[in-house]
Design an enzyme around this catalytic site. Sequence first.
Site, PDB file in Angstrom:
ATOM      1  N   ARG A  50       0.820  -1.211   0.000  1.00 27.79           N
ATOM      2  CA  ARG A  50       0.000   0.000   0.000  1.00 27.79           C
ATOM      3  C   ARG A  50       0.854   1.261   0.000  1.00 27.79           C
ATOM      4  O   ARG A  50       0.364   2.344  -0.315  1.00 27.79           O
ATOM      5  CB  ARG A  50      -0.905   0.018   1.243  1.00 27.79           C
ATOM      6  CG  ARG A  50      -1.932  -1.095   1.241  1.00 27.79           C
ATOM      7  CD  ARG A  50      -2.582  -1.236   2.597  1.00 27.79           C
ATOM      8  NE  ARG A  50      -3.422  -0.113   2.940  1.00 27.79           N
ATOM      9  CZ  ARG A  50      -4.749  -0.093   2.825  1.00 27.79           C
ATOM     10  NH1 ARG A  50      -5.367  -1.140   2.327  1.00 27.79           N
ATOM     11  NH2 ARG A  50      -5.441   0.950   3.179  1.00 27.79           N
ATOM     12  N   TRP A  77       1.827   5.988   6.258  1.00 27.32           N
ATOM     13  CA  TRP A  77       2.204   6.851   5.138  1.00 27.32           C
ATOM     14  C   TRP A  77       1.919   8.263   5.633  1.00 27.32           C
ATOM     15  O   TRP A  77       0.759   8.621   5.834  1.00 27.32           O
ATOM     16  CB  TRP A  77       1.340   6.502   3.926  1.00 27.32           C
ATOM     17  CG  TRP A  77       1.797   7.041   2.617  1.00 27.32           C
ATOM     18  CD1 TRP A  77       2.938   6.698   1.938  1.00 27.32           C
ATOM     19  CD2 TRP A  77       1.104   7.981   1.774  1.00 27.32           C
ATOM     20  NE1 TRP A  77       2.985   7.360   0.739  1.00 27.32           N
ATOM     21  CE2 TRP A  77       1.879   8.154   0.603  1.00 27.32           C
ATOM     22  CE3 TRP A  77      -0.087   8.686   1.876  1.00 27.32           C
ATOM     23  CZ2 TRP A  77       1.501   9.001  -0.432  1.00 27.32           C
ATOM     24  CZ3 TRP A  77      -0.453   9.527   0.847  1.00 27.32           C
ATOM     25  CH2 TRP A  77       0.332   9.683  -0.287  1.00 27.32           C
ATOM     26  N   ASN A 118      -6.097   4.965  10.618  1.00 29.72           N
ATOM     27  CA  ASN A 118      -5.963   5.432   9.232  1.00 29.72           C
ATOM     28  C   ASN A 118      -6.938   6.581   9.035  1.00 29.72           C
ATOM     29  O   ASN A 118      -8.022   6.569   9.622  1.00 29.72           O
ATOM     30  CB  ASN A 118      -6.350   4.326   8.248  1.00 29.72           C
ATOM     31  CG  ASN A 118      -5.249   3.300   8.081  1.00 29.72           C
ATOM     32  OD1 ASN A 118      -4.187   3.421   8.685  1.00 29.72           O
ATOM     33  ND2 ASN A 118      -5.508   2.297   7.261  1.00 29.72           N
ATOM     34  N   GLY A 119      -6.570   7.526   8.178  1.00 28.20           N
ATOM     35  CA  GLY A 119      -7.472   8.643   7.908  1.00 28.20           C
ATOM     36  C   GLY A 119      -6.991   9.911   8.594  1.00 28.20           C
ATOM     37  O   GLY A 119      -5.848   9.990   9.039  1.00 28.20           O
ATOM     38  N   LYS A 126       2.950   5.171 -16.524  1.00 32.63           N
ATOM     39  CA  LYS A 126       3.659   3.985 -16.016  1.00 32.63           C
ATOM     40  C   LYS A 126       5.153   4.275 -15.972  1.00 32.63           C
ATOM     41  O   LYS A 126       5.844   3.971 -15.016  1.00 32.63           O
ATOM     42  CB  LYS A 126       3.353   2.814 -16.956  1.00 32.63           C
ATOM     43  CG  LYS A 126       3.420   1.479 -16.332  1.00 32.63           C
ATOM     44  CD  LYS A 126       2.082   0.978 -15.851  1.00 32.63           C
ATOM     45  CE  LYS A 126       1.456   1.863 -14.828  1.00 32.63           C
ATOM     46  NZ  LYS A 126       0.069   1.707 -14.620  1.00 32.63           N
ATOM     47  N   HIS A 172       1.406  21.500 -32.516  1.00 29.11           N
ATOM     48  CA  HIS A 172       0.817  22.697 -31.910  1.00 29.11           C
ATOM     49  C   HIS A 172       1.596  23.163 -30.694  1.00 29.11           C
ATOM     50  O   HIS A 172       1.031  23.728 -29.769  1.00 29.11           O
ATOM     51  CB  HIS A 172      -0.656  22.426 -31.566  1.00 29.11           C
ATOM     52  CG  HIS A 172      -1.470  22.080 -32.769  1.00 29.11           C
ATOM     53  ND1 HIS A 172      -1.807  23.000 -33.736  1.00 29.11           N
ATOM     54  CD2 HIS A 172      -1.954  20.888 -33.197  1.00 29.11           C
ATOM     55  CE1 HIS A 172      -2.493  22.402 -34.697  1.00 29.11           C
ATOM     56  NE2 HIS A 172      -2.587  21.112 -34.392  1.00 29.11           N
TER      57      HIS A 172
END
Length: 606
Positions: A27, A74, A100-101, A480, A499
């Site tokens: 994660r 994180w 979390n949050g 990616k 352009h």
Amino acid sequence: MCGISGIIDQKPVTRNLLTSIANLEYRGYDSCGMAMLNGKGIEVRKNTGGVEEVRSREKLDMMTGNLGIAHTRWATHGGVTTENAHPHLSQNGEFAIVHNGIISNYQKLRERLIGEGLEFRSTTDTEVFVNLVEEAFAQKNDVLGAFLEALKQIQGTYSIVLLSSHDPEHLYCVKQDSPLIIGLGEGCNYIGSDINAFLEHTRKAVVLDDGEFAVISRERYEISDVGKREEREKSILQIDWDTETTKKGGFSHYMIKEIFDEPQTARQALDVPQEQIKQLAEMFQNAPHAYLMGVGTTFFICQMAQYLFSSLSKKYFPAISSDEFNGVVPVSSGELVVAVSQSGETFDTKFSLNVAHEMGAKTAAIVNVMGSSISRMVDHVIMQGSGPEICVVSTKAALAQALLLLRTALELGYKEGCLDSKSFQSHQKELESFPELISILLNEKSGFMRNLARITSSVQNWIFLGCGIYYPVAMESALKMKEVTYLHAEGMPAGFLKHGTLSMIEESVHSLFFVPPPAEVDLHNRTIIAIEEIKTRGGTLVGLYFEGDSQAKSLLDHAVELPPVPSLIAPFVQMILAQMFAYYTALDLKRNIDKPRNLAKSVTVG
Ligand code: G6P
């Protein structure tokens, strides 16, 4: 994004807690830690760095106890420091939480607690909450009562697990806008921010909804509503993911393993019952307006779908990045919003879906993670069944999403009379051959992609170009490349070049062209024109083209030739090879491929 784990067992839980946070590493995180209740009280060990690093530095495996909580953090509120890592202990050390949050009103609460003499060890919002629990316990002398009392005072998004030395028989948890799932074992129970936290031990899970809390013992769990405090009956989810697919299976990185999983992922996407596809196609057909929405890779998948719907069913469904959706789409009652999300937890996508729902729109989604928030909040969900995707950047899940949208566009084209039954059937046949085709291609072309990456890995600036559906393929491939190599790669429509961007062209600037099969006459011509524009100005040309394309072959400086494939699936083939190109380039540059710096797999904050 942060990962949460909690285990309550009859046996010691140290090893399983450690594995659970290792299984949440994908994660994305920058620190981690564990708290366990041993005979003497709560012990917390934590530090910055990866699970393995912190395990050996803090000797996490020397901890003891048969209930504990763990976390991968994180950083959002407060820098990456040991003090800010979770779990957080209350002042007297009798309560520990992982969270979390974001607790949005934490500053005010913190100031009040400081005023009352509390000394904070960290700068996090989390430490404020655990001290609110301690404060409430002093009044109530009841852990659950204190937990609920503290919850009344906070606002924001959170999932929290609480451990207390006053209650060695229970773990307490709550969910509000941040995922939390209970895994049901034999004589033990688990809590995870996603199912990977406990997939090795159980396939039975119960998903908490917003505003629910749970009291979990070794044998039981009780889920109730935070407001009314009434117990709720919840259905048990049977998870059918295969744990073997989460293992690297001999590959050096999850990214390349997941690219090589793609034939199987494609098969799984093609096995999703046609009934579910029909239902989605009908929703598109019946809506006065419909929108496709995703963010990051899934936005580009939506853009690809925009072209597929347009060519196969003569319908225009705009693709909008979830973070911009509310700013630009005045969605109204009866309209349709279709979200695409691998994790099913992305904040921006969830948020926009909620707004759409409030405005009376119908909602649908293509999601990979079972039990995830988005999968449960929409009117119709298609579970893509791609299995766990561990590398932060999406490869196999993205392919499956594109194929499911392609199937929907074909179904809608057929319903709308744009495709007769003969061409519908022949496209279905082309799709059936796709898994086998990519399996051969992956094996035959990986060496060529590896060589191409070796030749070009020192290039600092890339422009990725394509026409029609190859334009979102170019955009996704550039993303990616950026994600895993940290190099500058800009995707754009090939016709856009003249352009403005043409002024950048010189030898050191490399462009990567996604050249369609020559049978796609208009797209092919337009692509060749852009290639020539760069050639004339001395830029270096790299490209993917299909056999028999002598024009592309003669113009490109470095190229990989692909065998002829049906036009319908050609863009997908190129997308897969571009994933490989990004992987091999990152490998040459020795990047942290599965967990690129600063990125998280599932971004659950706004
Ligand atoms: C994060 C990931 C991206 C992903 C995006 C959308 O930013 O780093 O790789 O494309 O989220 O994720 P979702 O789970 O909604 O597909």
